[in-house]
Motif scaffolding. Sequence first.
Motif, PDB file in Angstrom:
ATOM      1  N   VAL A 245       0.839  -1.200   0.000  1.00 28.42           N
ATOM      2  CA  VAL A 245       0.000   0.000   0.000  1.00 28.42           C
ATOM      3  C   VAL A 245       0.876   1.253   0.000  1.00 28.42           C
ATOM      4  O   VAL A 245       0.647   2.189  -0.774  1.00 28.42           O
ATOM      5  N   ASN A 246       1.874   1.272   0.863  1.00 31.39           N
ATOM      6  CA  ASN A 246       2.752   2.442   0.933  1.00 31.39           C
ATOM      7  C   ASN A 246       3.476   2.692  -0.382  1.00 31.39           C
ATOM      8  O   ASN A 246       3.662   3.845  -0.795  1.00 31.39           O
ATOM      9  N   GLN A 247       3.884   1.628  -1.045  1.00 34.02           N
ATOM     10  CA  GLN A 247       4.631   1.786  -2.291  1.00 34.02           C
ATOM     11  C   GLN A 247       3.787   2.414  -3.393  1.00 34.02           C
ATOM     12  O   GLN A 247       4.293   3.189  -4.199  1.00 34.02           O
ATOM     13  N   MET A 248       2.490   2.129  -3.410  1.00 37.95           N
ATOM     14  CA  MET A 248       1.664   2.682  -4.473  1.00 37.95           C
ATOM     15  C   MET A 248       1.419   4.181  -4.302  1.00 37.95           C
ATOM     16  O   MET A 248       0.973   4.858  -5.227  1.00 37.95           O
ATOM     17  N   LEU A 249       1.749   4.720  -3.123  1.00 38.02           N
ATOM     18  CA  LEU A 249       1.571   6.157  -2.888  1.00 38.02           C
ATOM     19  C   LEU A 249       2.734   6.983  -3.427  1.00 38.02           C
ATOM     20  O   LEU A 249       2.603   8.199  -3.604  1.00 38.02           O
ATOM     21  N   GLY A 250       3.855   6.335  -3.684  1.00 39.37           N
ATOM     22  CA  GLY A 250       5.046   7.047  -4.138  1.00 39.37           C
ATOM     23  C   GLY A 250       4.810   7.909  -5.364  1.00 39.37           C
ATOM     24  O   GLY A 250       5.189   9.094  -5.383  1.00 39.37           O
ATOM     25  N   PRO A 251       4.209   7.373  -6.439  1.00 38.14           N
ATOM     26  CA  PRO A 251       3.993   8.195  -7.636  1.00 38.14           C
ATOM     27  C   PRO A 251       3.158   9.447  -7.376  1.00 38.14           C
ATOM     28  O   PRO A 251       3.409  10.498  -7.978  1.00 38.14           O
ATOM     29  N   PHE A 252       2.167   9.339  -6.473  1.00 37.79           N
ATOM     30  CA  PHE A 252       1.355  10.524  -6.183  1.00 37.79           C
ATOM     31  C   PHE A 252       2.173  11.564  -5.429  1.00 37.79           C
ATOM     32  O   PHE A 252       2.193  12.749  -5.804  1.00 37.79           O
ATOM     33  N   ASN A 253       2.848  11.154  -4.359  1.00 38.52           N
ATOM     34  CA  ASN A 253       3.613  12.110  -3.559  1.00 38.52           C
ATOM     35  C   ASN A 253       4.746  12.737  -4.359  1.00 38.52           C
ATOM     36  O   ASN A 253       4.968  13.956  -4.299  1.00 38.52           O
TER      37      ASN A 253
END
Length: 366
Positions: A245-253
Amino acid sequence: MAGFRWWFMAVLVVACWMKGVAGQARQQQAPAIWVFGDSLVESGNNNFLRSTARADFYPYGSDYYRGPTGRFSNARTFSDILGDWLGIAAPPPFSDPTAAGNRIMGGVNYASAAGGILDETGQHYGDRYSLNQQVVNFETTLSQLRTMMNPESLNQLLSNSIVVMVFGSNDYINNYLMPNIYATSRTYTPTAFANLLLNRYSRQIEALYSQGLRKFFLPGIGPLGCIPNQLATGQAPPGRCADSVNQMLGPFNEGLRGLVGQFNGGSHPGATFVYGNTYGVFGDILNNPGRYGFTVRDKACCGFGQGQITCVPLETPCFNHDQYVFWDAFHPTQAANGVLAQRAYSGTTNDCFPMNVQQLAQVRPM
Protein backbone atom coordinates in the motif's frame (compact mmCIF):
# COMPACT_ATOMS: atom_id res chain seq x y z
CA MET A 1 5.96 19.80 51.71
CA ALA A 2 9.29 20.11 49.92
CA GLY A 3 8.14 17.53 47.39
CA PHE A 4 4.89 19.41 46.88
CA ARG A 5 6.73 22.71 46.34
CA TRP A 6 8.98 21.05 43.75
CA TRP A 7 5.94 19.64 41.95
CA PHE A 8 4.14 23.00 42.06
CA MET A 9 7.15 24.85 40.65
CA ALA A 10 7.50 22.29 37.85
CA VAL A 11 3.85 22.73 36.91
CA LEU A 12 4.25 26.51 37.03
CA VAL A 13 7.26 26.42 34.68
CA VAL A 14 5.38 24.24 32.19
CA ALA A 15 2.33 26.51 32.40
CA CYS A 16 4.45 29.59 31.70
CA TRP A 17 6.09 27.86 28.76
CA MET A 18 2.69 26.90 27.35
CA LYS A 19 1.49 30.46 27.80
CA GLY A 20 4.49 31.69 25.83
CA VAL A 21 3.78 29.27 23.00
CA ALA A 22 0.12 30.27 22.98
CA GLY A 23 1.11 33.93 22.88
CA GLN A 24 3.30 33.27 19.89
CA ALA A 25 0.48 31.37 18.17
CA ARG A 26 -2.01 34.20 18.75
CA GLN A 27 0.08 36.65 16.75
CA GLN A 28 -1.88 36.71 13.50
CA GLN A 29 0.35 36.09 10.50
CA ALA A 30 -2.29 35.87 7.75
CA PRO A 31 -5.77 37.37 7.37
CA ALA A 32 -7.53 34.05 6.74
CA ILE A 33 -7.14 30.32 6.25
CA TRP A 34 -9.11 28.41 3.63
CA VAL A 35 -9.25 24.66 4.26
CA PHE A 36 -10.05 22.14 1.53
CA GLY A 37 -9.80 18.40 2.01
CA ASP A 38 -11.17 15.26 3.60
CA SER A 39 -11.85 13.91 7.09
CA LEU A 40 -8.29 14.65 8.20
CA VAL A 41 -9.24 18.33 8.33
CA GLU A 42 -13.06 18.34 8.34
CA SER A 43 -14.71 20.46 11.02
CA GLY A 44 -18.36 19.48 10.57
CA ASN A 45 -19.56 19.84 6.98
CA ASN A 46 -20.88 16.29 6.83
CA ASN A 47 -23.09 17.00 9.85
CA PHE A 48 -25.36 18.81 7.40
CA LEU A 49 -25.19 16.19 4.63
CA ARG A 50 -26.89 12.82 4.10
CA SER A 51 -23.71 10.95 4.88
CA THR A 52 -22.72 8.00 7.02
CA ALA A 53 -19.20 9.45 7.23
CA ARG A 54 -19.78 11.57 10.32
CA ALA A 55 -18.09 12.29 13.61
CA ASP A 56 -20.76 14.28 15.45
CA PHE A 57 -21.01 11.86 18.35
CA TYR A 58 -19.01 10.80 21.40
CA PRO A 59 -16.21 9.65 21.74
CA TYR A 60 -15.18 12.06 18.96
CA GLY A 61 -14.44 15.40 20.56
CA SER A 62 -13.72 13.78 23.95
CA ASP A 63 -11.00 16.35 24.66
CA TYR A 64 -12.45 19.27 22.71
CA TYR A 65 -14.02 22.16 24.58
CA ARG A 66 -17.05 22.01 22.28
CA GLY A 67 -17.41 18.23 22.43
CA PRO A 68 -18.23 16.32 19.22
CA THR A 69 -18.31 18.77 16.31
CA GLY A 70 -17.75 16.56 13.29
CA ARG A 71 -13.96 16.47 13.68
CA PHE A 72 -12.51 12.98 13.29
CA SER A 73 -10.29 13.32 16.33
CA ASN A 74 -10.43 13.42 20.10
CA ALA A 75 -10.05 17.20 19.77
CA ARG A 76 -8.41 19.40 17.14
CA THR A 77 -7.40 18.50 13.61
CA PHE A 78 -4.21 19.26 11.73
CA SER A 79 -5.61 22.43 10.17
CA ASP A 80 -7.00 23.65 13.51
CA ILE A 81 -3.55 23.46 15.09
CA LEU A 82 -1.80 24.91 12.05
CA GLY A 83 -4.23 27.80 12.30
CA ASP A 84 -3.25 28.23 15.95
CA TRP A 85 0.39 28.59 14.92
CA LEU A 86 -0.67 31.20 12.37
CA GLY A 87 -2.80 33.04 14.91
CA ILE A 88 -6.01 32.32 12.99
CA ALA A 89 -9.13 30.92 14.66
CA ALA A 90 -10.54 27.72 13.20
CA PRO A 91 -12.86 28.78 10.37
CA PRO A 92 -16.49 27.63 10.31
CA PRO A 93 -17.59 24.71 8.12
CA PHE A 94 -19.15 25.85 4.85
CA SER A 95 -22.37 23.87 5.45
CA ASP A 96 -23.09 25.53 8.77
CA PRO A 97 -26.01 27.96 8.19
CA THR A 98 -24.29 30.49 10.48
CA ALA A 99 -21.19 30.59 8.26
CA ALA A 100 -21.93 34.03 6.83
CA GLY A 101 -21.09 37.68 7.35
CA ASN A 102 -18.15 38.42 9.60
CA ARG A 103 -17.73 34.71 10.41
CA ILE A 104 -16.30 34.03 6.94
CA MET A 105 -13.82 36.91 6.97
CA GLY A 106 -11.16 34.68 8.53
CA GLY A 107 -11.75 31.84 6.09
CA VAL A 108 -14.01 28.82 5.70
CA ASN A 109 -13.49 25.07 6.03
CA TYR A 110 -14.82 23.13 3.01
CA ALA A 111 -13.36 19.73 3.92
CA SER A 112 -15.64 16.72 3.82
CA ALA A 113 -15.17 13.18 5.12
CA ALA A 114 -15.06 10.57 2.31
CA GLY A 115 -14.47 13.32 -0.24
CA GLY A 116 -11.67 12.91 -2.73
CA ILE A 117 -10.03 14.31 -5.82
CA LEU A 118 -12.28 12.11 -7.96
CA ASP A 119 -16.00 12.82 -7.80
CA GLU A 120 -16.91 9.15 -7.32
CA THR A 121 -14.52 8.56 -4.41
CA GLY A 122 -16.37 7.70 -1.20
CA GLN A 123 -19.78 7.51 -2.87
CA HIS A 124 -20.65 4.42 -0.80
CA TYR A 125 -20.86 6.73 2.24
CA GLY A 126 -23.55 8.90 0.67
CA ASP A 127 -23.30 12.65 0.22
CA ARG A 128 -19.92 14.38 0.56
CA TYR A 129 -18.09 17.29 -0.99
CA SER A 130 -15.55 16.20 -3.59
CA LEU A 131 -12.68 18.48 -4.55
CA ASN A 132 -14.70 19.83 -7.48
CA GLN A 133 -17.67 20.64 -5.24
CA GLN A 134 -15.45 22.26 -2.63
CA VAL A 135 -14.10 24.64 -5.25
CA VAL A 136 -17.68 25.47 -6.27
CA ASN A 137 -18.48 26.07 -2.60
CA PHE A 138 -15.54 28.44 -2.33
CA GLU A 139 -16.91 30.41 -5.27
CA THR A 140 -20.19 30.70 -3.36
CA THR A 141 -18.29 32.17 -0.41
CA LEU A 142 -16.48 34.51 -2.77
CA SER A 143 -19.80 35.82 -4.05
CA GLN A 144 -20.75 36.67 -0.45
CA LEU A 145 -17.43 38.41 0.17
CA ARG A 146 -17.86 40.55 -2.95
CA THR A 147 -21.00 42.05 -1.40
CA MET A 148 -19.08 42.85 1.80
CA MET A 149 -15.75 44.21 0.52
CA ASN A 150 -14.43 46.43 -2.22
CA PRO A 151 -12.37 44.68 -4.93
CA GLU A 152 -9.01 45.93 -3.66
CA SER A 153 -9.64 44.80 -0.07
CA LEU A 154 -10.90 41.42 -1.25
CA ASN A 155 -7.84 40.96 -3.43
CA GLN A 156 -5.59 41.73 -0.46
CA LEU A 157 -7.49 39.26 1.72
CA LEU A 158 -7.27 36.44 -0.81
CA SER A 159 -3.69 36.98 -1.90
CA ASN A 160 -2.36 37.02 1.67
CA SER A 161 -4.48 34.14 2.97
CA ILE A 162 -3.15 30.63 3.53
CA VAL A 163 -4.78 27.83 1.53
CA VAL A 164 -4.53 24.30 2.99
CA MET A 165 -5.48 21.41 0.71
CA VAL A 166 -5.44 17.87 2.13
CA PHE A 167 -6.49 15.38 -0.54
CA GLY A 168 -5.63 11.97 -1.88
CA SER A 169 -6.04 9.55 1.02
CA ASN A 170 -9.68 8.75 0.23
CA ASP A 171 -8.92 8.21 -3.43
CA TYR A 172 -6.88 5.23 -2.29
CA ILE A 173 -8.66 4.02 0.86
CA ASN A 174 -12.20 4.62 -0.41
CA ASN A 175 -11.65 3.97 -4.08
CA TYR A 176 -8.50 2.31 -5.44
CA LEU A 177 -8.17 -0.15 -2.53
CA MET A 178 -11.83 -1.21 -2.75
CA PRO A 179 -11.94 -3.30 -5.94
CA ASN A 180 -15.33 -4.81 -5.07
CA ILE A 181 -16.92 -1.34 -5.31
CA TYR A 182 -14.67 0.68 -7.62
CA ALA A 183 -13.04 -0.36 -10.89
CA THR A 184 -10.06 1.98 -10.71
CA SER A 185 -7.54 -0.65 -9.57
CA ARG A 186 -8.56 -2.84 -12.50
CA THR A 187 -8.35 0.09 -14.91
CA TYR A 188 -5.19 1.93 -13.82
CA THR A 189 -1.74 0.93 -12.67
CA PRO A 190 -0.64 2.78 -9.49
CA THR A 191 1.39 5.20 -11.61
CA ALA A 192 -1.46 5.82 -14.06
CA PHE A 193 -3.89 6.34 -11.18
CA ALA A 194 -1.56 8.84 -9.53
CA ASN A 195 -1.29 10.73 -12.82
CA LEU A 196 -5.08 10.80 -13.12
CA LEU A 197 -5.38 12.23 -9.60
CA LEU A 198 -2.66 14.83 -10.15
CA ASN A 199 -4.23 15.96 -13.41
CA ARG A 200 -7.61 16.54 -11.75
CA TYR A 201 -5.96 18.11 -8.71
CA SER A 202 -3.93 20.59 -10.73
CA ARG A 203 -7.03 21.78 -12.60
CA GLN A 204 -8.77 22.77 -9.39
CA ILE A 205 -5.66 24.37 -7.94
CA GLU A 206 -5.57 26.44 -11.12
CA ALA A 207 -9.22 27.36 -10.57
CA LEU A 208 -8.48 28.61 -7.04
CA TYR A 209 -5.48 30.56 -8.32
CA SER A 210 -7.67 32.20 -10.94
CA GLN A 211 -9.99 33.39 -8.14
CA GLY A 212 -7.14 35.25 -6.44
CA LEU A 213 -5.65 32.82 -3.91
CA ARG A 214 -1.85 32.91 -3.89
CA LYS A 215 -0.41 30.92 -0.96
CA PHE A 216 -0.95 27.18 -1.15
CA PHE A 217 0.12 24.46 1.27
CA LEU A 218 -0.27 21.05 -0.38
CA PRO A 219 0.55 18.10 1.91
CA GLY A 220 1.17 14.71 0.38
CA ILE A 221 -0.41 11.46 1.55
CA GLY A 222 0.84 9.79 4.73
CA PRO A 223 1.83 6.11 4.99
CA LEU A 224 -1.63 4.59 4.61
CA GLY A 225 -0.18 1.11 4.85
CA CYS A 226 0.51 1.81 8.53
CA ILE A 227 -2.95 2.92 9.66
CA PRO A 228 -4.91 0.44 11.82
CA ASN A 229 -7.50 0.01 9.06
CA GLN A 230 -4.88 -1.41 6.70
CA LEU A 231 -3.06 -3.37 9.39
CA ALA A 232 -6.34 -5.17 10.10
CA THR A 233 -6.57 -6.47 6.53
CA GLY A 234 -3.83 -9.00 7.22
CA GLN A 235 -1.64 -7.74 4.37
CA ALA A 236 1.11 -6.65 6.76
CA PRO A 237 3.42 -9.00 8.70
CA PRO A 238 3.21 -8.66 12.50
CA GLY A 239 4.81 -5.41 13.65
CA ARG A 240 5.15 -4.05 10.11
CA CYS A 241 3.15 -1.88 7.73
CA ALA A 242 1.49 -2.98 4.50
CA ASP A 243 4.40 -2.13 2.21
CA SER A 244 2.41 -2.78 -0.96
CA VAL A 245 0.00 0.00 0.00
CA ASN A 246 2.75 2.44 0.93
CA GLN A 247 4.63 1.79 -2.29
CA MET A 248 1.66 2.68 -4.47
CA LEU A 249 1.57 6.16 -2.89
CA GLY A 250 5.05 7.05 -4.14
CA PRO A 251 3.99 8.20 -7.64
CA PHE A 252 1.36 10.52 -6.18
CA ASN A 253 3.61 12.11 -3.56
CA GLU A 254 6.54 12.47 -5.94
CA GLY A 255 4.22 13.85 -8.60
CA LEU A 256 2.70 16.39 -6.19
CA ARG A 257 6.14 17.60 -5.15
CA GLY A 258 7.05 17.92 -8.83
CA LEU A 259 3.82 19.83 -9.47
CA VAL A 260 4.74 22.30 -6.73
CA GLY A 261 8.12 22.85 -8.35
CA GLN A 262 6.45 23.35 -11.71
CA PHE A 263 3.91 25.84 -10.34
CA ASN A 264 6.68 27.80 -8.62
CA GLY A 265 8.65 27.91 -11.84
CA GLY A 266 7.03 31.09 -13.14
CA SER A 267 3.77 29.81 -14.59
CA HIS A 268 1.75 31.32 -11.72
CA PRO A 269 2.95 34.90 -11.14
CA GLY A 270 2.66 36.15 -7.57
CA ALA A 271 1.85 32.71 -6.13
CA THR A 272 3.84 30.41 -3.85
CA PHE A 273 3.17 26.69 -3.52
CA VAL A 274 4.54 24.53 -0.70
CA TYR A 275 4.67 20.73 -0.60
CA GLY A 276 4.22 19.08 2.79
CA ASN A 277 6.08 15.81 3.31
CA THR A 278 3.36 14.13 5.36
CA TYR A 279 4.71 10.69 4.50
CA GLY A 280 8.15 11.51 5.92
CA VAL A 281 6.92 13.29 9.05
CA PHE A 282 4.34 10.65 9.93
CA GLY A 283 6.89 7.96 9.20
CA ASP A 284 9.21 9.60 11.71
CA ILE A 285 6.45 9.53 14.33
CA LEU A 286 5.85 5.82 13.70
CA ASN A 287 9.54 4.92 13.63
CA ASN A 288 10.39 6.97 16.73
CA PRO A 289 7.19 7.14 18.79
CA GLY A 290 8.95 7.62 22.11
CA ARG A 291 10.59 10.80 20.86
CA TYR A 292 7.12 12.35 20.64
CA GLY A 293 5.64 10.81 23.78
CA PHE A 294 3.72 7.99 22.08
CA THR A 295 3.61 4.43 23.38
CA VAL A 296 1.00 2.93 21.01
CA ARG A 297 1.49 3.29 17.27
CA ASP A 298 -0.35 0.32 15.72
CA LYS A 299 -3.75 0.41 17.46
CA ALA A 300 -6.50 2.99 17.59
CA CYS A 301 -7.76 4.61 20.78
CA CYS A 302 -11.36 3.90 19.71
CA GLY A 303 -13.05 1.72 17.10
CA PHE A 304 -11.88 -1.40 18.94
CA GLY A 305 -8.15 -0.88 18.52
CA GLN A 306 -6.66 -2.68 15.56
CA GLY A 307 -9.90 -2.71 13.61
CA GLN A 308 -11.10 -1.39 10.29
CA ILE A 309 -13.69 1.05 11.58
CA THR A 310 -14.16 4.54 12.96
CA CYS A 311 -15.33 5.15 16.52
CA VAL A 312 -18.59 3.56 17.60
CA PRO A 313 -21.19 5.90 19.17
CA LEU A 314 -20.85 6.07 22.97
CA GLU A 315 -17.90 3.66 22.93
CA THR A 316 -15.43 4.06 25.78
CA PRO A 317 -12.07 4.97 24.21
CA CYS A 318 -8.63 4.22 25.58
CA PHE A 319 -7.63 6.04 28.75
CA ASN A 320 -4.30 7.61 27.74
CA HIS A 321 -5.34 9.49 24.59
CA ASP A 322 -2.12 11.42 24.08
CA GLN A 323 0.00 8.27 24.07
CA TYR A 324 -1.78 6.93 20.98
CA VAL A 325 -0.81 7.95 17.44
CA PHE A 326 -4.22 6.98 16.04
CA TRP A 327 -7.60 7.98 17.40
CA ASP A 328 -9.61 5.64 15.17
CA ALA A 329 -8.67 3.22 12.39
CA PHE A 330 -7.96 6.09 9.96
CA HIS A 331 -7.26 9.33 11.81
CA PRO A 332 -4.54 10.67 14.13
CA THR A 333 -5.08 11.83 17.68
CA GLN A 334 -4.81 15.51 18.49
CA ALA A 335 -1.31 14.79 19.84
CA ALA A 336 -0.18 13.37 16.48
CA ASN A 337 -1.92 16.20 14.62
CA GLY A 338 0.09 18.60 16.79
CA VAL A 339 3.37 17.10 15.62
CA LEU A 340 2.28 17.25 11.98
CA ALA A 341 1.15 20.88 12.32
CA GLN A 342 4.32 22.01 14.10
CA ARG A 343 6.52 20.40 11.44
CA ALA A 344 4.42 22.00 8.69
CA TYR A 345 4.66 25.39 10.35
CA SER A 346 8.36 25.52 11.25
CA GLY A 347 9.96 22.38 9.83
CA THR A 348 13.04 22.08 7.65
CA THR A 349 13.05 21.56 3.88
CA ASN A 350 12.83 17.84 4.62
CA ASP A 351 9.36 18.51 6.01
CA CYS A 352 8.20 21.25 3.62
CA PHE A 353 9.49 22.25 0.19
CA PRO A 354 10.64 24.85 -0.77
CA MET A 355 9.76 26.54 2.57
CA ASN A 356 7.60 26.00 5.64
CA VAL A 357 4.20 27.55 6.35
CA GLN A 358 5.65 30.18 8.68
CA GLN A 359 7.84 31.40 5.83
CA LEU A 360 4.95 31.10 3.40
CA ALA A 361 2.92 33.47 5.56
CA GLN A 362 5.71 36.05 5.33
CA VAL A 363 5.81 36.03 1.52
CA ARG A 364 4.31 39.16 0.00
CA PRO A 365 2.52 38.40 -3.27
CA MET A 366 3.58 40.62 -6.14
